[in-house]
Design an enzyme around this catalytic site. Structure first.
Site, short mmCIF file in Angstrom:
data_model
loop_
_atom_site.label_atom_id
_atom_site.label_comp_id
_atom_site.label_asym_id
_atom_site.label_seq_id
_atom_site.Cartn_x
_atom_site.Cartn_y
_atom_site.Cartn_z
N ASP A 263 46.07 15.19 -11.63
CA ASP A 263 45.72 14.78 -13.00
C ASP A 263 45.10 15.89 -13.85
O ASP A 263 44.15 16.56 -13.41
CB ASP A 263 44.71 13.63 -12.97
CG ASP A 263 45.12 12.48 -12.08
OD1 ASP A 263 46.15 12.60 -11.39
OD2 ASP A 263 44.42 11.47 -12.07
N TRP B 226 47.37 15.71 -1.31
CA TRP B 226 46.15 15.24 -1.95
C TRP B 226 44.99 15.24 -0.96
O TRP B 226 45.12 14.81 0.18
CB TRP B 226 46.36 13.84 -2.53
CG TRP B 226 45.17 13.35 -3.29
CD1 TRP B 226 44.88 13.55 -4.61
CD2 TRP B 226 44.07 12.58 -2.77
NE1 TRP B 226 43.69 12.96 -4.94
CE2 TRP B 226 43.17 12.37 -3.83
CE3 TRP B 226 43.77 12.06 -1.50
CZ2 TRP B 226 41.99 11.64 -3.67
CZ3 TRP B 226 42.59 11.35 -1.33
CH2 TRP B 226 41.71 11.13 -2.40
N TRP C 277 36.53 12.62 -9.10
CA TRP C 277 37.84 12.23 -9.57
C TRP C 277 37.97 12.36 -11.08
O TRP C 277 37.08 12.88 -11.76
CB TRP C 277 38.15 10.79 -9.11
CG TRP C 277 38.37 10.70 -7.62
CD1 TRP C 277 38.34 11.73 -6.72
CD2 TRP C 277 38.64 9.52 -6.87
NE1 TRP C 277 38.58 11.25 -5.46
CE2 TRP C 277 38.77 9.92 -5.52
CE3 TRP C 277 38.79 8.18 -7.20
CZ2 TRP C 277 39.05 9.00 -4.50
CZ3 TRP C 277 39.07 7.27 -6.19
CH2 TRP C 277 39.20 7.67 -4.86
N ARG D 16 37.73 3.49 -12.58
CA ARG D 16 37.76 4.94 -12.68
C ARG D 16 38.40 5.45 -13.98
O ARG D 16 38.98 4.71 -14.75
CB ARG D 16 38.51 5.54 -11.50
CG ARG D 16 39.91 5.01 -11.22
CD ARG D 16 40.44 5.62 -9.93
NE ARG D 16 41.77 5.14 -9.55
CZ ARG D 16 41.99 4.13 -8.71
NH1 ARG D 16 40.98 3.48 -8.16
NH2 ARG D 16 43.23 3.77 -8.42
#
Length: 592
Positions: A63, A87, A122, A186
């Site tokens: 992202d 990841w 994140w 999130r």
């Protein structure tokens, strides 16, 4: 029970099943390969690496986070694995640029280190707060694997590079309350300041199968209160990741708007990334700042079949307002569709697509996207083609450029008589993927298929076609245009095994194009960069990104063609093509 009810029940069962698929308490939004997360290689394989896309020298990227323009630099933060090509080990990596083309990597901005983010730093965003400077809002994961919202500030706001960041001890800013799903909460958006003296931000979530966008308010950017109701939610959509919420002008189709714009003649855009489908969709509608509620205008579906920023390999996108040029710019992540083993072997995975401007189309029913003008600085070796007719079964080669590293713009003219166009079957409404699979580039039609054949071998053993097909829609008595980017014939590479991670993903991506063919014209632009093809139909009304991995059609062995497999002759009014150079500076000091 009717067919539609049966489908609805089956869909709900799938959603409920997937929603229970947790990995150590955190919902599965990426495939997790714990044994591979820190597996690196000494040297990377460059065969399919891009030349002019944003890509770290090695390892995994996903992202884009908090792009912003500050003190003369564009800043891009992004999710990055410091140790491997899958990841895991995620930090906020950080790069800066003067022009969105040449990039310099800096030291990482954020990494897990405090109790409120020890299990993960994140995605999030960045906001310029008057009197404070840039402030990062991000999702941290604590020891219990609860997702919470934190902030970070630069150690020295006067530093235009923003090299050092501090995570104050008064974090977190927001924790999920007892009514919320703490494992699905999130990705806070860039905040905006309202006339009532409050800052606002949106956070994605879900409750059972319902996607939710919560809105929070604060007067001081530290103490945040959740609004009484979500700003918007929708049943049967699952987790809403990476929400984006911003205004667009309904009268000025040249400039973007900042988040705090409150004038007349605006619509709002709500985009969400669907964790289940790995696609995004957006709606246009009206935002009531007094009630903190957003209502889509209802012209397009609010759900899986909704409008998309990009109908291909594109996810977790984020926009920002560029004060320097008064425009809104979109970043997005294009993941690999190669096998996991190949990602590990080549030592890298993922890239950011070319940044795109975002505007409301003049019809006011959708957005349009276009590569930023700065990317044109890389053009070289220009060739042109004019007024060429292509009959059924013909293909013309575009010579004089580097086909594996190119920018090509073409305007086709199909004429004003569309009697040969195939009749559109109403059962395919909002199902362009199905139509593209059935009617590929080699299936003869009336008006089309016609377009570009990219990354091809001369015998078409390997090729990635990007094309249009025109139908007659009997329900509207207007033409209906399908755009496809079909990766199925892109590579001769064989699957490594029966498991999903052992198979290359070679899909056909597709979307309808809302274009007026009264003058017979339709345009196509493709940015081709070794393993990625970004295509823009009708000046950006429909955009499709494909990832491909040919074995033979690589580097100097790749070819580019214009083709027509429809019975109606198509005219190439103009074709302009360029080789694309590498930027002078692209992460040359590496992601640290």
């Amino acid at each position: 029970m009717g067919i539609s009810n049966i489908v609805s029940v089956l869909l709900l069962l799938v959603l409920l099943s997937l929603s229970s698929n947790n990995i150590k308490g955190v919902e599965a939004f990426h495939h997790v390969y714990e044994n591979l997360q820190s597996q690196s290689v000494e040297s990377v394989d460059h065969l399919h690496r891009t030349a002019f896309h944003f890509q770290p020298p090695k390892h995994w990227i996903n992202d884009p986070n908090g792009p912003v323009y500050y003190k003369g630099f564009y800043h891009l933060f992004y999710q990055y694995n410091t140790k491997g090509a899958v990841w895991g080990n995620i930090v906020w990596a950080h790069s800066v640029s003067k022009d969105l083309v040449n990039w310099e990597a800096l030291e990482h901005a954020l990494y897990p280190s405090k109790w409120f983010d020890i299990k993960g730093t994140w995605s999030g965003s960045i906001t310029i707060v008057p009197g404070k400077g840039p402030v990062i809002l991000y999702t941290g994961v604590n020891q219990n694997e609860t997702q919470i919202q934190n902030y970070a500030i630069p150690k020295d706001p006067s530093d235009p590079y923003l090299r050092k960041w501090i995570k104050p001890d008064d974090n977190p800013l927001v924790m999920p309350d007892y009514t919320m799903n703490g494992s699905a909460f999130r990705d806070p958006t860039t905040a905006w300041f309202s006339k009532d003296g409050h800052w606002r931000t949106v956070v994605g979530s879900k409750r059972k199968h319902r996607g939710i966008a919560y809105i929070y308010r604060s007067r001081d950017f530290k103490h945040w209160v959740k609004a009484k109701h979500p700003v918007h939610s929708k049943e049967s959509t699952g987790m809403w990741e990476c929400p984006d919420f911003f205004p667009v002008s309904t009268t000025d189709f040249q400039n973007g708007l900042d988040l705090d714009y409150t004038g007349l003649n605006t619509k709002h855009v709500l985009k969400v990334s669907l964790d289940i489908t790995r696609f995004e969709y957006y709606t246009l509608g009206k935002y009531d700042p007094k009630k903190d509620r957003y209502v889509p205008n209802g012209d397009t579906p609010d759900g899986w079949d909704g409008l998309r920023f990009d109908y291909g390999n594109f996810y977790a996108s984020k926009t920002f307002f560029d004060y320097k040029k008064n425009r809104r710019i979109l970043w997005g992540w294009a993941n690999e569709s190669d096998t996991v083993e190949d990602d590990i072997t080549k030592g890298w995975a993922g890239l950011q697509v070319i940044p795109r401007t975002v505007l409301l189309d003049a019809n006011k029913n959708q957005l349009v996207f276009w590569p930023i003008e700065e990317i044109e600085s890389l053009r070289t070796n220009y060739v042109r083609m004019n007024n060429k007719n292509i009959k059924m079964g013909q293909r013309l080669e575009v010579k004089g450029i580097t086909p594996a590293q190119a920018d090509v713009e073409v305007t086709f003219n199909v004429g004003q008589c569309l009697e040969k166009a195939e009749t559109f079957d109403p059962s395919y409404t909002f199902k362009p993927l199905d139509l593209c699979k059935i009617k590929g580039s080699n299936v003869t039609g009336g008006v089309g298929p016609f377009g570009l054949i990219t990354l091809a071998t001369p015998d078409l053993e390997e090729y990635t076609p990007v094309f249009f097909r025109v139908f007659k829609d009997t329900s509207t008595d207007k033409p209906k245009v399908l755009m496809c980017s079909d990766a199925r014939p892109s590579s001769l590479k064989q699957d490594r095994g029966p498991l999903k991670q052992d198979r290359m993903y070679k899909p056909s991506f597709a979307g309808f194009v809302d274009v007026d063919l009264s003058d017979g014209r339709i345009s196509l632009r493709s940015l081709i960069d070794h393993s990625v093809v970004e295509s823009f139909g009708a000046l950006g009304k429909t955009v499709i990104t494909s990832r491909v991995y040919p074995l033979k059609a690589v580097k100097g062995n790749a070819h580019l063609y214009v083709f027509n497999n429809g019975t109606q002759t198509v005219n190439i009014e103009s074709l302009d093509a360029w080789s694309m150079e590498k930027p002078l500076q692209m992460m040359n000091n590496g992601a640290l």
